[in-house]
Design a protein around this motif. Structure first.
Motif, PDB file in Angstrom:
ATOM      1  N   GLN A 483       0.862  -1.172   0.000  1.00  0.00           N
ATOM      2  CA  GLN A 483       0.000   0.000   0.000  1.00  0.00           C
ATOM      3  C   GLN A 483       0.903   1.228   0.000  1.00  0.00           C
ATOM      4  O   GLN A 483       2.093   1.126   0.274  1.00  0.00           O
ATOM      5  CB  GLN A 483      -0.908   0.017   1.230  1.00  0.00           C
ATOM      6  N   LYS A 484       0.358   2.354  -0.304  1.00  0.00           N
ATOM      7  CA  LYS A 484       1.169   3.561  -0.389  1.00  0.00           C
ATOM      8  C   LYS A 484       1.838   3.841   0.949  1.00  0.00           C
ATOM      9  O   LYS A 484       1.230   3.702   2.004  1.00  0.00           O
ATOM     10  CB  LYS A 484       0.288   4.757  -0.789  1.00  0.00           C
ATOM     11  N   ALA A 485       3.120   4.199   0.881  1.00  0.00           N
ATOM     12  CA  ALA A 485       3.894   4.439   2.106  1.00  0.00           C
ATOM     13  C   ALA A 485       3.237   5.517   2.949  1.00  0.00           C
ATOM     14  O   ALA A 485       2.793   6.538   2.433  1.00  0.00           O
ATOM     15  CB  ALA A 485       5.308   4.849   1.757  1.00  0.00           C
ATOM     16  N   THR A 486       3.173   5.256   4.234  1.00  0.00           N
ATOM     17  CA  THR A 486       2.568   6.212   5.163  1.00  0.00           C
ATOM     18  C   THR A 486       3.653   7.102   5.756  1.00  0.00           C
ATOM     19  O   THR A 486       4.838   6.810   5.651  1.00  0.00           O
ATOM     20  CB  THR A 486       1.862   5.462   6.301  1.00  0.00           C
ATOM     21  N   PRO A 487       3.251   8.208   6.416  1.00  0.00           N
ATOM     22  CA  PRO A 487       4.261   9.039   7.078  1.00  0.00           C
ATOM     23  C   PRO A 487       5.088   8.234   8.077  1.00  0.00           C
ATOM     24  O   PRO A 487       6.252   8.529   8.306  1.00  0.00           O
ATOM     25  CB  PRO A 487       3.417  10.105   7.778  1.00  0.00           C
ATOM     26  N   HIS A 488       4.489   7.230   8.716  1.00  0.00           N
ATOM     27  CA  HIS A 488       5.227   6.355   9.627  1.00  0.00           C
ATOM     28  C   HIS A 488       5.664   5.132   8.828  1.00  0.00           C
ATOM     29  O   HIS A 488       4.942   4.145   8.724  1.00  0.00           O
ATOM     30  CB  HIS A 488       4.352   5.949  10.814  1.00  0.00           C
ATOM     31  N   ILE A 489       6.836   5.224   8.265  1.00  0.00           N
ATOM     32  CA  ILE A 489       7.257   4.220   7.296  1.00  0.00           C
ATOM     33  C   ILE A 489       7.403   2.835   7.912  1.00  0.00           C
ATOM     34  O   ILE A 489       7.249   1.824   7.250  1.00  0.00           O
ATOM     35  CB  ILE A 489       8.569   4.656   6.631  1.00  0.00           C
ATOM     36  N   SER A 490       7.691   2.782   9.211  1.00  0.00           N
ATOM     37  CA  SER A 490       7.839   1.482   9.857  1.00  0.00           C
ATOM     38  C   SER A 490       6.513   0.721   9.910  1.00  0.00           C
ATOM     39  O   SER A 490       6.484  -0.482  10.123  1.00  0.00           O
ATOM     40  CB  SER A 490       8.392   1.641  11.272  1.00  0.00           C
ATOM     41  N   ASP A 491       5.364   1.461   9.721  1.00  0.00           N
ATOM     42  CA  ASP A 491       4.056   0.812   9.743  1.00  0.00           C
ATOM     43  C   ASP A 491       3.611   0.357   8.351  1.00  0.00           C
ATOM     44  O   ASP A 491       2.571  -0.285   8.215  1.00  0.00           O
ATOM     45  CB  ASP A 491       2.992   1.778  10.291  1.00  0.00           C
ATOM     46  N   SER A 492       4.391   0.676   7.324  1.00  0.00           N
ATOM     47  CA  SER A 492       4.013   0.331   5.963  1.00  0.00           C
ATOM     48  C   SER A 492       4.134  -1.173   5.742  1.00  0.00           C
ATOM     49  O   SER A 492       5.001  -1.832   6.310  1.00  0.00           O
ATOM     50  CB  SER A 492       4.903   1.062   4.961  1.00  0.00           C
ATOM     51  N   ILE A 493       3.264  -1.730   4.934  1.00  0.00           N
ATOM     52  CA  ILE A 493       3.289  -3.154   4.609  1.00  0.00           C
ATOM     53  C   ILE A 493       4.202  -3.373   3.413  1.00  0.00           C
ATOM     54  O   ILE A 493       3.983  -2.814   2.337  1.00  0.00           O
ATOM     55  CB  ILE A 493       1.867  -3.664   4.303  1.00  0.00           C
ATOM     56  N   VAL A 494       5.227  -4.178   3.606  1.00  0.00           N
ATOM     57  CA  VAL A 494       6.249  -4.359   2.581  1.00  0.00           C
ATOM     58  C   VAL A 494       5.854  -5.483   1.633  1.00  0.00           C
ATOM     59  O   VAL A 494       5.376  -6.539   2.069  1.00  0.00           O
ATOM     60  CB  VAL A 494       7.614  -4.677   3.235  1.00  0.00           C
ATOM     61  N   ASN A 495       6.053  -5.259   0.371  1.00  0.00           N
ATOM     62  CA  ASN A 495       5.852  -6.295  -0.639  1.00  0.00           C
ATOM     63  C   ASN A 495       7.126  -7.133  -0.703  1.00  0.00           C
ATOM     64  O   ASN A 495       8.090  -6.774  -1.385  1.00  0.00           O
ATOM     65  CB  ASN A 495       5.554  -5.646  -1.994  1.00  0.00           C
ATOM     66  N   GLU A 496       7.154  -8.254   0.046  1.00  0.00           N
ATOM     67  CA  GLU A 496       8.377  -9.034   0.188  1.00  0.00           C
ATOM     68  C   GLU A 496       8.815  -9.701  -1.113  1.00  0.00           C
ATOM     69  O   GLU A 496       9.948 -10.158  -1.236  1.00  0.00           O
ATOM     70  CB  GLU A 496       8.205 -10.070   1.298  1.00  0.00           C
ATOM     71  N   GLU A 497       7.919  -9.796  -2.094  1.00  0.00           N
ATOM     72  CA  GLU A 497       8.305 -10.355  -3.389  1.00  0.00           C
ATOM     73  C   GLU A 497       9.334  -9.488  -4.094  1.00  0.00           C
ATOM     74  O   GLU A 497      10.010  -9.935  -5.020  1.00  0.00           O
ATOM     75  CB  GLU A 497       7.067 -10.509  -4.277  1.00  0.00           C
ATOM     76  N   LYS A 498       9.481  -8.229  -3.643  1.00  0.00           N
ATOM     77  CA  LYS A 498      10.441  -7.311  -4.255  1.00  0.00           C
ATOM     78  C   LYS A 498      11.849  -7.442  -3.658  1.00  0.00           C
ATOM     79  O   LYS A 498      12.807  -6.909  -4.216  1.00  0.00           O
ATOM     80  CB  LYS A 498       9.966  -5.859  -4.078  1.00  0.00           C
ATOM     81  N   LEU A 499      11.976  -8.140  -2.531  1.00  0.00           N
ATOM     82  CA  LEU A 499      13.274  -8.236  -1.859  1.00  0.00           C
ATOM     83  C   LEU A 499      14.365  -8.880  -2.728  1.00  0.00           C
ATOM     84  O   LEU A 499      15.512  -8.437  -2.679  1.00  0.00           O
ATOM     85  CB  LEU A 499      13.136  -8.995  -0.536  1.00  0.00           C
ATOM     86  N   PRO A 500      14.061  -9.918  -3.530  1.00  0.00           N
ATOM     87  CA  PRO A 500      15.122 -10.505  -4.365  1.00  0.00           C
ATOM     88  C   PRO A 500      15.773  -9.506  -5.318  1.00  0.00           C
ATOM     89  O   PRO A 500      16.943  -9.685  -5.693  1.00  0.00           O
ATOM     90  CB  PRO A 500      14.387 -11.610  -5.136  1.00  0.00           C
ATOM     91  N   PHE A 501      15.035  -8.461  -5.683  1.00  0.00           N
ATOM     92  CA  PHE A 501      15.614  -7.462  -6.575  1.00  0.00           C
ATOM     93  C   PHE A 501      16.841  -6.810  -5.943  1.00  0.00           C
ATOM     94  O   PHE A 501      17.820  -6.490  -6.630  1.00  0.00           O
ATOM     95  CB  PHE A 501      14.565  -6.390  -6.903  1.00  0.00           C
ATOM     96  N   LEU A 502      16.822  -6.633  -4.612  1.00  0.00           N
ATOM     97  CA  LEU A 502      17.930  -5.963  -3.933  1.00  0.00           C
ATOM     98  C   LEU A 502      19.196  -6.814  -3.927  1.00  0.00           C
ATOM     99  O   LEU A 502      20.299  -6.288  -3.764  1.00  0.00           O
ATOM    100  CB  LEU A 502      17.539  -5.628  -2.486  1.00  0.00           C
ATOM    101  N   ALA A 503      19.039  -8.119  -4.096  1.00  0.00           N
ATOM    102  CA  ALA A 503      20.199  -9.016  -4.047  1.00  0.00           C
ATOM    103  C   ALA A 503      20.905  -9.137  -5.395  1.00  0.00           C
ATOM    104  O   ALA A 503      22.007  -9.708  -5.464  1.00  0.00           O
ATOM    105  CB  ALA A 503      19.772 -10.401  -3.573  1.00  0.00           C
TER     106      ALA A 503
END
Length: 564
Positions: A483-503
């Protein structure tokens, strides 16, 4: 590396012989090493498993067998602080009356020019400047003086005054005698000497057993360190009585067992609390006499015969674990340590150390401060991203290793009788890696510690991931969240399918960012001798700094080649 003088070798060997120790001087030679100082060399071919040094534990020096062991025990002083204080008293107060003095007098805490051997955290400012910006400084903060050793010195000074007042025990001159008239100057001079002794002893100490803990071992401290191919193993029975050092059933264990039995009996016969009894010398003496019974002449003869040979459980041995060739230097190992740890703990660095890294944490922080567009990503990475990525990466590695193990077992070519891996690969290596990661997290407690380049010039997974993250376009960055990043970024729901891109290591934008960061990172390597007139900079400081910086320089160059 040993700082023992060649002139002291004969005295050390004589001390070993006088203590009924055995050093294979017919097969080993102690002489100058190319690494600096002395080393031990093979005079002839020597097969592995041969003990080239055997010493009774009575000939080693520890706080527990020192002349002031009872005072240290009564004041609850132990560990390296106890060894440091004991060494100072033994070499300045007791001297020739000390059994260990012929050996201890050869332990030098000054170099050939008379400069004190000090850890970099207590170098002069000009010396520290040589290591500014290196991993020694940025990752481990090893240029900051340790408050613990300063507190240890203050404790030692207070104890010296206390013992002098109570027992008229002489205060060690030049070490713990602080003149009140020039207190600050005398305090600092004595503190430096105290630290120098501690630094020297830490580089020469061996872990012996539960009684001696860390101790100085004649000849054993002359073997130089090899980072990847040590030839020796140190053998000592660790599980001994921590009160007397005896292996097996000693008088203290007998007394403890007796008291436990007595207290159990009291508990059975009374409903109240049983009185606590104390193990004292009188109880021990009565138990020894009662359990030992009368001793015949034959018993005495047997004891005298047993004393003619060394009890292996009461000895320490230096044993070869490799075959060594004639003329070869025989190496010990301080462990799989980088130059940062070798210099901080033991006072030397070695060229080409395979455990060196280059820390990039502060360099990434500079990037975050320079450009506002990176700050949101840094905040997410530090609060959420690093933890998620690390967990995903560890799971991915585990799955890959399990798949590889399954393939090997199905092939059967490397399978043992019961399907166990004969080469020890797979699960054991994974557990070792996890233990190392846990140690790093516990010791540094910062995601910044995971940003580094290894000795092969390979960026760590976290380094690649953060570099890739910082080069994401706004659209790519937004896609990291379900979902769109909120002002409190630690509360944002991360799309974990995107993590492999960082590797992925082929990201051109990430490579470009890393290349710029590494070029800005490179420090000039000190060349030649240290600058004439540079106050407080010794040859040893300059040489150690040159080796450490050259290592980091080489690692950065390897990485730049990978990125180009």
């Amino acid at each position: 590396m040993s700082v023992t003088s060649k002139d002291d070798v004969d005295g050390i060997l004589k001390f070993v012989a006088d203590c009924d120790g055995k050093f294979e001087d017919s097969k080993c030679d102690i002489k100058e090493s190319d690494l600096g100082g002395l080393g031990v060399f093979a005079k002839t071919d020597i097969a592995k498993d041969e003990a080239i040094l055997t010493l009774n534990k009575s000939s080693i020096f520890s706080a527990s067998n020192s002349s002031i062991s009872n005072l240290l025990c009564e004041n609850d002083i132990d560990g390296m602080l106890a060894l440091n204080i004991a060494f100072i008293y033994e070499t300045t107060v007791f001297k020739d009356t000390s059994h260990w003095y012929p050996f201890l007098r050869t332990v030098r805490f000054r170099d050939d020019q008379g400069h004190l051997n000090l850890p970099p955290s207590f170098w002069h400012a000009n010396g520290k400047q040589l290591l500014k910006g290196t991993s020694f400084d940025t990752l481990f903060d090893a240029l900051t003086p340790e408050e613990e050793i300063i507190q240890g010195f203050k404790i030692a000074v207070d104890l010296a005054r206390k013992w002098n007042g109570e027992f008229r025990l002489e205060i060690p001159k030049g070490f713990l005698d602080i003149d009140e008239k020039n207190y600050d100057e005398n305090f600092n001079l004595a503190l430096e000497k105290f630290i120098s002794v501690a630094y020297t002893l830490s580089s020469r100490g061996f872990e012996i057993d539960a009684y001696h803990e860390t101790a100085l071992v004649p000849v054993a401290d002359l073997f130089n360190h090899h980072v990847s191919r040590p030839d020796l193993k140190f053998v000592s029975l660790y599980d001994v009585c921590d009160k007397c050092g005896e292996p097996g059933m000693c008088k203290h264990l007998i007394a403890e067992g007796y008291l436990e039995a007595q207290q159990r009996e009291q508990c059975k016969s009374t409903t109240g609390n049983a009185a606590t009894r104390v193990i004292d010398d009188d109880l021990i003496s009565r138990l020894e006499n009662g359990l030992g019974g009368e001793r015949s002449d034959n018993d005495t003869d047997t004891e005298e015969e047993d004393n003619l040979t060394q009890n292996p459980d009461e000895c320490v041995d230096i044993v070869l674990k490799n075959d060594v060739r004639q003329g070869q230097e025989i190496f010990n190992s301080y462990g799989e340590l980088s130059n940062v740890f070798l210099l901080a703990r033991y006072g030397f660095a070695i060229p080409g150390n395979q455990y060196d890294i280059v820390h990039l944490g502060p360099d990434f922080i500079k990037i975050s401060k320079k450009e506002d567009r990176h700050q949101e990503k840094f905040k997410w990475w530090s609060q959420v991203g690093h933890g998620l990525f690390s967990a995903w990466y560890a799971q991915m590695r585990q799955e890959d290793e399990e798949d590889e193990e399954s393939e090997i077992q199905s092939d059967g070519s490397r399978q043992g009788v019961n399907g166990e891996m004969q080469d020890g690969s797979g699960e054991e290596e994974e557990e070792e890696d996890e233990d190392e990661d846990e140690d790093e997290d516990d010791g540094l407690k910062s995601w910044l510690s995971q940003l580094y380049i290894d000795v092969n010039g390979e960026p760590s997974p976290s380094t690649w991931a953060l570099a890739s993250l910082l080069t994401l376009t706004p659209a790519q960055w937004e896609s990291f969240f379900s979902q769109k990043a909120t002002p409190h970024i630690s509360d944002s729901i991360v799309n974990e399918e995107k993590l492999p891109f960082l590797a992925k290591t082929g990201n051109l934008h990430a490579k470009k960012l890393l290349s710029k960061l590494l070029k800005d990172k490179q420090l000039p390597v000190p060349i030649g001798e240290h600058p004439i007139g540079a106050k407080g900079v010794t040859d040893a400081m300059h040489q150690s700094a040159r080796i450490l910086i050259q290592s980091e320089h080489d690692i950065l160059n390897k990485c730049l080649k990978r990125l180009s």
